[in-house]
Design a protein around this motif. Structure first.
Motif, PDB file in Angstrom:
ATOM      1  N   ARG A   1       0.840  -1.207   0.000  1.00 34.81           N
ATOM      2  CA  ARG A   1       0.000   0.000   0.000  1.00 34.81           C
ATOM      3  C   ARG A   1       0.873   1.254   0.000  1.00 34.81           C
ATOM      4  N   GLU A   2       0.502   2.233  -0.795  1.00 34.74           N
ATOM      5  CA  GLU A   2       1.237   3.497  -0.884  1.00 34.74           C
ATOM      6  C   GLU A   2       0.789   4.449   0.216  1.00 34.74           C
TER       7      GLU A   2
ATOM      8  N   GLY B   1      -2.251   1.129   7.137  1.00 32.41           N
ATOM      9  CA  GLY B   1      -3.458   0.417   7.531  1.00 32.41           C
ATOM     10  C   GLY B   1      -3.757   0.614   8.994  1.00 32.41           C
ATOM     11  N   SER B   2      -4.919   0.138   9.385  1.00 32.70           N
ATOM     12  CA  SER B   2      -5.319   0.218  10.786  1.00 32.70           C
ATOM     13  C   SER B   2      -6.269  -0.932  11.097  1.00 32.70           C
TER      14      SER B   2
ATOM     15  N   ASP C   1       9.295   7.959   4.446  1.00 35.32           N
ATOM     16  CA  ASP C   1      10.719   7.982   4.119  1.00 35.32           C
ATOM     17  C   ASP C   1      11.260   9.396   3.963  1.00 35.32           C
ATOM     18  N   GLU C   2      10.442  10.409   4.237  1.00 32.60           N
ATOM     19  CA  GLU C   2      10.822  11.785   3.955  1.00 32.60           C
ATOM     20  C   GLU C   2      11.028  12.582   5.244  1.00 32.60           C
TER      21      GLU C   2
END
Length: 129
Positions: free
Chosen positions: A28-29, A34-35, A53-54
């Motif tokens: 998933r992007e 998710g939860s 990642d930023e």
């Protein structure tokens, strides 16, 4: 280490069956992978998988009517909880108390991955930004 914190004979099972729910899909992007709401497990906690990642990015300032516990699994984060600023790294746990606005950002370098535990059977949030 052996623990014996209570007498098991003092706890009566409440009849709920064991349950399973998928927390995230690794393909998933986006930062929220998710939860699982506690209602899906007949439990009083909701769990979110968050990662990015930023460096410098993270969730917007928000608040919940219940406590939220953050478990940093990978990377480093700066948490803004009310007036407090808390730097945390992999293995650290941070509390966002009920009613206290909070947010966090990836300090880098690399990926920040957290498990965000909401002490509620549902994810309830008001964004403040």
């Amino acid at each position: 280490m052996s623990r014996h914190d209570f007498d098991p004979k003092t706890v009566t099972p409440d009849g709920r069956p064991p349950a399973k729910a998928r927390l995230f899909d690794g393909t998933r992007e986006g930062p929220y992978r998710g939860s699982v709401e506690g209602e899906a497990l007949a439990a009083q906690v909701t769990v979110l998988a968050y990662g990015n990642d930023e460096p410098g990015t993270g969730p917007v300032l928000h608040v919940h009517p219940y406590d939220e516990v953050f478990v940093v699994q990978q990377g480093r984060a700066r948490f803004f909880v009310g007036e407090a600023v808390i730097d945390a790294g992999a293995g650290d746990t941070v509390l966002g108390p009920a009613g206290v606005p909070h947010r966090f950002v990836n300090l880098g370098p690399g990926r920040l991955q957290t498990l965000d535990i909401h002490l509620s059977p549902r994810w309830i949030q008001t964004d403040l930004e």
